[in-house]
Design a protein around this motif. Structure first.
Motif, PDB file in Angstrom:
ATOM      1  N   GLU A   8       0.943  -1.135   0.117  1.00 37.07           N
ATOM      2  CA  GLU A   8       0.040   0.017  -0.054  1.00 37.07           C
ATOM      3  C   GLU A   8       0.806   1.197   0.068  1.00 37.07           C
ATOM      4  O   GLU A   8       1.865   1.613   0.746  1.00 37.07           O
ATOM      5  CB  GLU A   8      -0.983  -0.125   1.217  1.00 37.07           C
ATOM      6  CG  GLU A   8      -2.073   1.009   1.089  1.00 37.07           C
ATOM      7  CD  GLU A   8      -2.978   0.843   2.275  1.00 37.07           C
ATOM      8  OE1 GLU A   8      -2.864   0.974   3.555  1.00 37.07           O
ATOM      9  OE2 GLU A   8      -4.022   0.110   1.970  1.00 37.07           O
ATOM     10  N   SER A   9       0.352   2.194  -0.936  1.00 39.17           N
ATOM     11  CA  SER A   9       1.263   3.312  -0.898  1.00 39.17           C
ATOM     12  C   SER A   9       1.177   4.107   0.234  1.00 39.17           C
ATOM     13  O   SER A   9      -0.133   4.200   0.634  1.00 39.17           O
ATOM     14  CB  SER A   9       1.002   4.133  -2.202  1.00 39.17           C
ATOM     15  OG  SER A   9      -0.056   4.625  -2.252  1.00 39.17           O
ATOM     16  N   LEU A  11       0.020   7.040   0.284  1.00 41.94           N
ATOM     17  CA  LEU A  11      -1.040   8.156   0.091  1.00 41.94           C
ATOM     18  C   LEU A  11      -2.315   7.376   0.421  1.00 41.94           C
ATOM     19  O   LEU A  11      -3.193   7.647   1.142  1.00 41.94           O
ATOM     20  CB  LEU A  11      -1.278   8.438  -1.436  1.00 41.94           C
ATOM     21  CG  LEU A  11      -2.620   9.119  -1.835  1.00 41.94           C
ATOM     22  CD1 LEU A  11      -2.666  10.628  -0.891  1.00 41.94           C
ATOM     23  CD2 LEU A  11      -2.574   9.419  -3.233  1.00 41.94           C
ATOM     24  N   TRP A  12      -2.432   5.875  -0.037  1.00 37.35           N
ATOM     25  CA  TRP A  12      -3.592   5.054   0.415  1.00 37.35           C
ATOM     26  C   TRP A  12      -3.546   4.958   1.853  1.00 37.35           C
ATOM     27  O   TRP A  12      -4.691   4.917   2.508  1.00 37.35           O
ATOM     28  CB  TRP A  12      -3.601   3.787  -0.434  1.00 37.35           C
ATOM     29  CG  TRP A  12      -3.937   3.840  -1.865  1.00 37.35           C
ATOM     30  CD1 TRP A  12      -2.773   3.658  -2.923  1.00 37.35           C
ATOM     31  CD2 TRP A  12      -4.888   4.393  -2.588  1.00 37.35           C
ATOM     32  NE1 TRP A  12      -3.643   4.120  -3.978  1.00 37.35           N
ATOM     33  CE2 TRP A  12      -4.917   4.453  -3.771  1.00 37.35           C
ATOM     34  CE3 TRP A  12      -6.413   4.710  -1.880  1.00 37.35           C
ATOM     35  CZ2 TRP A  12      -5.961   4.775  -4.508  1.00 37.35           C
ATOM     36  CZ3 TRP A  12      -7.228   4.970  -2.805  1.00 37.35           C
ATOM     37  CH2 TRP A  12      -7.123   5.210  -4.327  1.00 37.35           C
ATOM     38  N   SER A  13      -2.514   4.678   2.232  1.00 37.89           N
ATOM     39  CA  SER A  13      -2.508   4.353   3.981  1.00 37.89           C
ATOM     40  C   SER A  13      -3.021   5.924   4.625  1.00 37.89           C
ATOM     41  O   SER A  13      -3.815   5.707   5.677  1.00 37.89           O
ATOM     42  CB  SER A  13      -0.936   4.326   4.383  1.00 37.89           C
ATOM     43  OG  SER A  13      -0.397   3.238   4.121  1.00 37.89           O
ATOM     44  N   GLN A  14      -2.683   6.788   4.143  1.00 41.58           N
ATOM     45  CA  GLN A  14      -3.315   8.031   4.659  1.00 41.58           C
ATOM     46  C   GLN A  14      -4.884   8.210   4.703  1.00 41.58           C
ATOM     47  O   GLN A  14      -5.438   8.805   5.334  1.00 41.58           O
ATOM     48  CB  GLN A  14      -2.479   9.226   4.135  1.00 41.58           C
ATOM     49  CG  GLN A  14      -1.089   9.262   4.767  1.00 41.58           C
ATOM     50  CD  GLN A  14      -0.514  10.757   4.188  1.00 41.58           C
ATOM     51  OE1 GLN A  14      -0.878  11.614   3.343  1.00 41.58           O
ATOM     52  NE2 GLN A  14       0.637  10.888   4.357  1.00 41.58           N
ATOM     53  N   LEU A  15      -5.350   8.095   3.408  1.00 44.56           N
ATOM     54  CA  LEU A  15      -6.851   7.772   2.988  1.00 44.56           C
ATOM     55  C   LEU A  15      -7.431   6.877   3.906  1.00 44.56           C
ATOM     56  O   LEU A  15      -8.570   7.342   4.461  1.00 44.56           O
ATOM     57  CB  LEU A  15      -6.886   7.610   1.681  1.00 44.56           C
ATOM     58  CG  LEU A  15      -6.668   8.833   0.745  1.00 44.56           C
ATOM     59  CD1 LEU A  15      -6.705   8.458  -0.778  1.00 44.56           C
ATOM     60  CD2 LEU A  15      -7.595  10.093   0.844  1.00 44.56           C
ATOM     61  N   ARG A  16      -6.906   5.635   4.174  1.00 44.66           N
ATOM     62  CA  ARG A  16      -7.560   4.658   4.813  1.00 44.66           C
ATOM     63  C   ARG A  16      -7.550   4.978   6.402  1.00 44.66           C
ATOM     64  O   ARG A  16      -8.692   4.892   7.132  1.00 44.66           O
ATOM     65  CB  ARG A  16      -6.975   3.406   4.802  1.00 44.66           C
ATOM     66  CG  ARG A  16      -7.505   2.238   5.592  1.00 44.66           C
ATOM     67  CD  ARG A  16      -6.918   0.950   5.026  1.00 44.66           C
ATOM     68  NE  ARG A  16      -6.431   0.599   3.882  1.00 44.66           N
ATOM     69  CZ  ARG A  16      -7.533   0.225   2.883  1.00 44.66           C
ATOM     70  NH1 ARG A  16      -8.692   0.397   2.917  1.00 44.66           N
ATOM     71  NH2 ARG A  16      -6.892   0.287   1.499  1.00 44.66           N
ATOM     72  N   GLU A  19     -10.376   7.811   6.779  1.00 46.20           N
ATOM     73  CA  GLU A  19     -11.936   6.934   6.615  1.00 46.20           C
ATOM     74  C   GLU A  19     -11.868   6.632   7.936  1.00 46.20           C
ATOM     75  O   GLU A  19     -12.949   6.661   8.389  1.00 46.20           O
ATOM     76  CB  GLU A  19     -11.717   5.999   5.510  1.00 46.20           C
ATOM     77  CG  GLU A  19     -12.936   5.479   5.511  1.00 46.20           C
ATOM     78  CD  GLU A  19     -13.037   3.959   4.450  1.00 46.20           C
ATOM     79  OE1 GLU A  19     -14.160   3.874   3.972  1.00 46.20           O
ATOM     80  OE2 GLU A  19     -11.839   3.857   4.071  1.00 46.20           O
TER      81      GLU A  19
END
Length: 147
Positions: A8-9, A11-16, A19
Motif C-alpha cells: 500500500e502506498s 497516500l492510500w495509507s493516509q486515506l484509509r 476514513e
C-alpha cells in the motif's frame, strides 16, 4: 520497479486512516462508514424530478421492489413514497461489504403550488416508478389572440 500489487502506498495509507478517523468521529452509521460510494441515510431510492408546463414528473429508481407494495400519496402538494426492499439473508455466508440498501424507506418531495392532486398517474417499468402530477388547468399558460 513497480513493486508488489499488495503493498500500500503512503497516500492510500493516509486515506484509509482518514476514513477510519471519520468513522470514529461521526459514528459507524454514517455515509462514510460504507466507503466513498455509500449513500447518506434517507437517499434511497434515488429520484429525479422534472417539470414542464403540463406537470411534474418524478422518477423513482427502485429495482427489486414490488411496485404493488409501494404506498404513494399526495397531500397539500407533498408527495410521499413509502416502501421496503426485502433482501434474503445468507445465513451460511460472511459479508465483507454490503452496499445494497435493505429495509423500509420513505421519500418526501415538495411539489409546486399549481399541481392538481386529483390528476396523478403512476406506472412501473424496468425498476423505475414514474409518477406524473398534472398542473391545474387554470394555471397553465394560454395563448391570447389579438383581434
Amino acid at each position: 520497479m513497480f513493486g508488489s500489487i499488495y503493498s500500500e502506498s503512503p497516500l492510500w495509507s493516509q486515506l484509509r486512516r482518514l476514513e477510519q478517523e471519520l468513522d470514529e468521529a461521526f459514528g459507524a452509521g454514517t455515509a462514510w462508514s460504507g466507503g466513498i460510494r455509500s449513500l447518506p441515510p434517507g437517499t434511497f431510492p434515488a429520484i429525479n424530478v422534472g417539470s414542464t408546463e403540463e406537470g411534474v414528473t418524478v422518477y423513482l429508481f427502485a429495482p427489486g421492489i414490488d411496485a404493488k407494495k409501494l404506498d404513494i400519496s399526495i397531500q397539500q402538494n407533498v408527495l410521499s413514497i413509502n416502501g421496503a426492499r426485502e433482501e434474503p439473508a445468507e445465513e451460511q455466508g460472511t459479508y465483507y461489504r454490503r452496499e445494497r440498501f435493505a429495509g423500509e424507506f420513505r421519500r418526501v418531495i415538495s411539489l409546486p403550488d399549481d399541481v392538481d392532486p386529483d390528476k396523478v398517474e403512476a406506472s412501473y417499468r424496468d425498476g423505475i416508478v414514474q409518477i406524473r402530477v398534472s398542473r391545474r388547468e387554470s394555471t397553465k399558460p394560454r395563448q391570447i389572440t389579438v383581434q
